[in-house]
Scaffold this active site. Structure first.
Site, PDB file in Angstrom:
ATOM      1  CB  SER A 132      -1.000   0.111   1.191  1.00 19.89           C
ATOM      2  OG  SER A 132      -0.164  -0.204   2.288  1.00 19.89           O
ATOM      3  CD  GLU A 160       1.043   7.792   5.273  1.00 19.65           C
ATOM      4  OE1 GLU A 160       0.803   6.471   5.815  1.00 19.65           O
ATOM      5  OE2 GLU A 160       1.536   8.666   5.810  1.00 19.65           O
ATOM      6  CE1 TYR A 162      -8.840  15.997   8.180  1.00 20.16           C
ATOM      7  CE2 TYR A 162      -7.856  16.320  10.181  1.00 20.16           C
ATOM      8  CZ  TYR A 162      -8.639  16.726   9.222  1.00 20.16           C
ATOM      9  OH  TYR A 162      -9.679  17.211   9.529  1.00 20.16           O
ATOM     10  CG  ASP A 165       1.389  14.706  16.699  1.00 14.85           C
ATOM     11  OD1 ASP A 165       1.102  14.458  17.922  1.00 14.85           O
ATOM     12  OD2 ASP A 165       2.382  14.211  16.136  1.00 14.85           O
ATOM     13  CB  ALA A 212     -10.940  12.549  25.107  1.00 16.39           C
ATOM     14  CB  ALA A 225       4.226   5.404  25.165  1.00 14.89           C
ATOM     15  CD  GLN A 229       6.373   7.122  12.845  1.00 16.05           C
ATOM     16  OE1 GLN A 229       6.479   7.241  11.589  1.00 16.05           O
ATOM     17  NE2 GLN A 229       5.688   8.122  13.487  1.00 16.05           N
ATOM     18  CG  PHE A 275       9.976  13.068   9.705  1.00 15.52           C
ATOM     19  CD1 PHE A 275       9.072  13.668  10.574  1.00 15.52           C
ATOM     20  CD2 PHE A 275       9.367  11.781   9.214  1.00 15.52           C
ATOM     21  CE1 PHE A 275       7.767  13.360  10.634  1.00 15.52           C
ATOM     22  CE2 PHE A 275       8.241  11.447   9.233  1.00 15.52           C
ATOM     23  CZ  PHE A 275       7.253  12.319   9.836  1.00 15.52           C
ATOM     24  CG  HIS A 317       1.517   1.750   4.736  1.00 14.08           C
ATOM     25  ND1 HIS A 317       0.420   1.930   3.932  1.00 14.08           N
ATOM     26  CD2 HIS A 317       1.531   3.049   5.354  1.00 14.08           C
ATOM     27  CE1 HIS A 317      -0.013   3.366   3.705  1.00 14.08           C
ATOM     28  NE2 HIS A 317       0.698   4.057   5.009  1.00 14.08           N
TER      29      HIS A 317
HETATM   30  P1  FAD Z   1      -2.464   7.170  20.051  1.00 12.80           P
HETATM   31  O1  FAD Z   1      -1.972   5.938  19.586  1.00 12.80           O
HETATM   32  O2  FAD Z   1      -4.116   7.457  20.495  1.00 12.80           O
HETATM   33  O3  FAD Z   1      -1.729   7.961  21.046  1.00 12.80           O
HETATM   34  C1  FAD Z   1      -0.396   8.067  21.186  1.00 12.80           C
HETATM   35  C2  FAD Z   1       0.287   7.289  22.303  1.00 12.80           C
HETATM   36  O4  FAD Z   1       0.173   8.237  23.341  1.00 12.80           O
HETATM   37  C3  FAD Z   1      -0.200   5.897  22.312  1.00 12.80           C
HETATM   38  O5  FAD Z   1       0.662   4.888  21.827  1.00 12.80           O
HETATM   39  C4  FAD Z   1      -0.457   5.916  23.910  1.00 12.80           C
HETATM   40  O6  FAD Z   1       0.831   5.300  24.522  1.00 12.80           O
HETATM   41  C5  FAD Z   1      -0.292   7.248  24.413  1.00 12.80           C
HETATM   42  N1  FAD Z   1      -1.859   7.671  24.749  1.00 12.80           N
HETATM   43  C6  FAD Z   1      -2.579   8.625  24.206  1.00 12.80           C
HETATM   44  N2  FAD Z   1      -3.560   8.728  24.581  1.00 12.80           N
HETATM   45  C7  FAD Z   1      -3.868   7.858  25.654  1.00 12.80           C
HETATM   46  C8  FAD Z   1      -4.815   7.659  26.864  1.00 12.80           C
HETATM   47  N3  FAD Z   1      -6.015   8.306  26.731  1.00 12.80           N
HETATM   48  N4  FAD Z   1      -4.513   6.648  27.738  1.00 12.80           N
HETATM   49  C9  FAD Z   1      -3.303   6.051  27.552  1.00 12.80           C
HETATM   50  N5  FAD Z   1      -2.214   6.363  26.531  1.00 12.80           N
HETATM   51  C10 FAD Z   1      -2.485   7.358  25.661  1.00 12.80           C
HETATM   52  N6  FAD Z   1      -0.465  12.633  12.113  1.00 12.80           N
HETATM   53  C11 FAD Z   1      -1.407  13.498  11.335  1.00 12.80           C
HETATM   54  O7  FAD Z   1      -1.649  14.696  11.897  1.00 12.80           O
HETATM   55  N7  FAD Z   1      -2.011  13.357  10.086  1.00 12.80           N
HETATM   56  C12 FAD Z   1      -1.868  12.343   9.533  1.00 12.80           C
HETATM   57  O8  FAD Z   1      -2.328  11.913   8.529  1.00 12.80           O
HETATM   58  C13 FAD Z   1      -1.098  11.027  10.299  1.00 12.80           C
HETATM   59  N8  FAD Z   1      -0.741   9.862   9.946  1.00 12.80           N
HETATM   60  C14 FAD Z   1      -0.142   8.875  10.260  1.00 12.80           C
HETATM   61  C15 FAD Z   1      -0.093   7.551  10.110  1.00 12.80           C
HETATM   62  C16 FAD Z   1       0.519   6.592  10.676  1.00 12.80           C
HETATM   63  C17 FAD Z   1       0.701   5.137  10.013  1.00 12.80           C
HETATM   64  C18 FAD Z   1       1.213   6.997  11.762  1.00 12.80           C
HETATM   65  C19 FAD Z   1       1.907   5.589  12.520  1.00 12.80           C
HETATM   66  C20 FAD Z   1       1.027   8.167  12.387  1.00 12.80           C
HETATM   67  C21 FAD Z   1       0.606   9.207  11.751  1.00 12.80           C
HETATM   68  N9  FAD Z   1       0.334  10.550  12.326  1.00 12.80           N
HETATM   69  C22 FAD Z   1      -0.334  11.370  11.561  1.00 12.80           C
HETATM   70  C23 FAD Z   1       0.820  10.898  13.486  1.00 12.80           C
HETATM   71  C24 FAD Z   1       0.107  10.740  14.723  1.00 12.80           C
HETATM   72  O9  FAD Z   1      -1.095  11.752  14.708  1.00 12.80           O
HETATM   73  C25 FAD Z   1       0.980  11.112  15.831  1.00 12.80           C
HETATM   74  O10 FAD Z   1       2.053  10.056  15.963  1.00 12.80           O
HETATM   75  C26 FAD Z   1      -0.003  11.344  17.184  1.00 12.80           C
HETATM   76  O11 FAD Z   1       0.937  11.999  18.070  1.00 12.80           O
HETATM   77  C27 FAD Z   1      -0.708  10.226  17.737  1.00 12.80           C
HETATM   78  O12 FAD Z   1      -1.537   9.645  16.963  1.00 12.80           O
HETATM   79  P2  FAD Z   1      -2.405   8.340  17.260  1.00 12.80           P
HETATM   80  O13 FAD Z   1      -3.653   8.162  16.880  1.00 12.80           O
HETATM   81  O14 FAD Z   1      -1.175   7.157  16.877  1.00 12.80           O
HETATM   82  O15 FAD Z   1      -2.264   8.378  18.901  1.00 12.80           O
END
Ligand code: FAD
Length: 288
Positions: free
Chosen positions: A7, A9, A41, A101, A117, A146, A170, A210, A259
């Site tokens: 795939s 990106e 995004y 982020d 949230a 984390a 990642q 990065f 990917h």
């Molecule tokens: P989560 O996995 O929800 O949170 C990140 C970490 O914080 C978790 O692993 C966990 O350890 C901790 N955590 C968070 N909330 C809690 C909670 N309530 N309780 C306990 N632990 C918690 N960013 C963009 O802006 N746009 C994109 O298009 C984008 N694409 C991405 C694609 C991929 C494949 C990856 C891996 C990352 C991408 N990112 C993108 C980056 C991502 O948005 C950041 O890494 C962001 O900081 C975390 O998003 P997440 O959904 O992985 O978070």
């Protein structure tokens, strides 16, 4: 060894020139028959409209399954779900659901007063619609926020239990990093596929910056190898060889999907795919 499923990106283009570049990239990579392509995004939701336009245009013009990345940043729940709904109405039923982020330099994630949230809330809400295949992010070297690896894997399990069916990781530079993480996920009872995110290195200086920001460690041998290759003007050769070797090691360990973070450049990803036995699929109607 069978060729992997792949795939790709992309990020949404912000200028006419960048649109042409994305178009050229898609022309080169689409014939390789990816399982899906995805569009990011921007941090802070900065490319909300551009992402939407890129996703719907790619959906219409390529005929490939397109996954839209969607984050919780800077938007109410209603706004976020409206975006998802508009994808469903356009026939797009794949989402990469992320917490996201904020824009660079504005501190950590802040929940919008009326927003989701965290990623689990977003995933549950999207899963409740029953309209989407959901993928999530995963962090082989743990997410910088984390507390430790175990908590990070537990959180990933919660995201999958909330309704996602696959995780995309990642990027990382050594196969061992991914394999250790895959084992930890299995030990935690995760059965969903964990798909390695592969970054072909176009620009070593940029990738180093990065990597530091997102917590991907840089092995000393890799830094030395690129320093030397840059001096000798053969960094693309090194990048292709190293990326192919990394993918090959993963495939030898039973990985079936890769990917690719293309950064909207087709050459390295194409060359690595070819080296792994993924070649353009010529349609019969084009040779008859
Ligand atoms: P989560 O996995 O929800 O949170 C990140 C970490 O914080 C978790 O692993 C966990 O350890 C901790 N955590 C968070 N909330 C809690 C909670 N309530 N309780 C306990 N632990 C918690 N960013 C963009 O802006 N746009 C994109 O298009 C984008 N694409 C991405 C694609 C991929 C494949 C990856 C891996 C990352 C991408 N990112 C993108 C980056 C991502 O948005 C950041 O890494 C962001 O900081 C975390 O998003 P997440 O959904 O992985 O978070």
């Amino acid at each position: 060894m069978t060729a992997p499923r792949i795939s790709f990106e992309f990020f949404p283009p912000q200028s006419l020139e960048a649109s042409f570049r994305l178009w050229d990239t898609v022309q080169v990579l689409a014939p390789m028959g990816p399982r899906f392509i995805s569009v990011t995004y921007g941090a802070g939701g900065t490319t909300r409209d551009l992402t939407h336009e890129a996703v719907t245009t790619l959906h219409k013009t390529t005929g490939l399954p397109v996954a839209a990345h969607l984050t919780c940043v800077n938007a109410t729940r209603e706004e976020t779900l409206n975006i998802a709904n508009s994808y469903a109405e356009a026939g797009i039923n794949q989402i990469v659901a992320l917490r996201g982020d904020p824009p660079k330099g504005t501190g950590g994630f802040q929940q919008h007063p009326e927003g989701f949230a965290d990623s689990c809330e977003l995933i549950s809400a999207l899963a409740d619609t029953g309209k989407f295949t959901l993928r999530v992010g995963a962090y082989p070297e743990k997410h910088p926020e984390a507390t430790d690896h175990k908590a990070d894997v537990e959180w990933l399990k919660r995201k999958l239990d909330a309704g996602a069916t696959e995780a995309l990781t990642q990027f990382f530079f050594e196969a061992e990093t991914f394999l250790r993480f895959r084992d930890a996920c299995a030990d935690a009872g995760i059965t969903a596929p964990i798909i390695p995110g592969i970054l072909p290195i176009e620009n070593w200086k940029g990738v180093k910056k990065f990597s530091t920001a997102c917590g991907t460690s840089i092995p000393a041998w890799l830094d030395e190898a690129f320093d030397k290759a840059i001096r000798d003007g053969r960094q693309d050769l090194l990048a292709t060889a190293l990326c192919t070797e990394l993918c090959d090691e993963l495939l030898q360990e039973g990985v079936e999907d890769l990917h690719f973070y293309t950064l909207n450049r087709p050459e390295l990803t194409r060359d690595v795919c070819h080296a792994l036995g993924v070649t353009p699929q010529v349609k019969l109607e084009n040779v008859a």
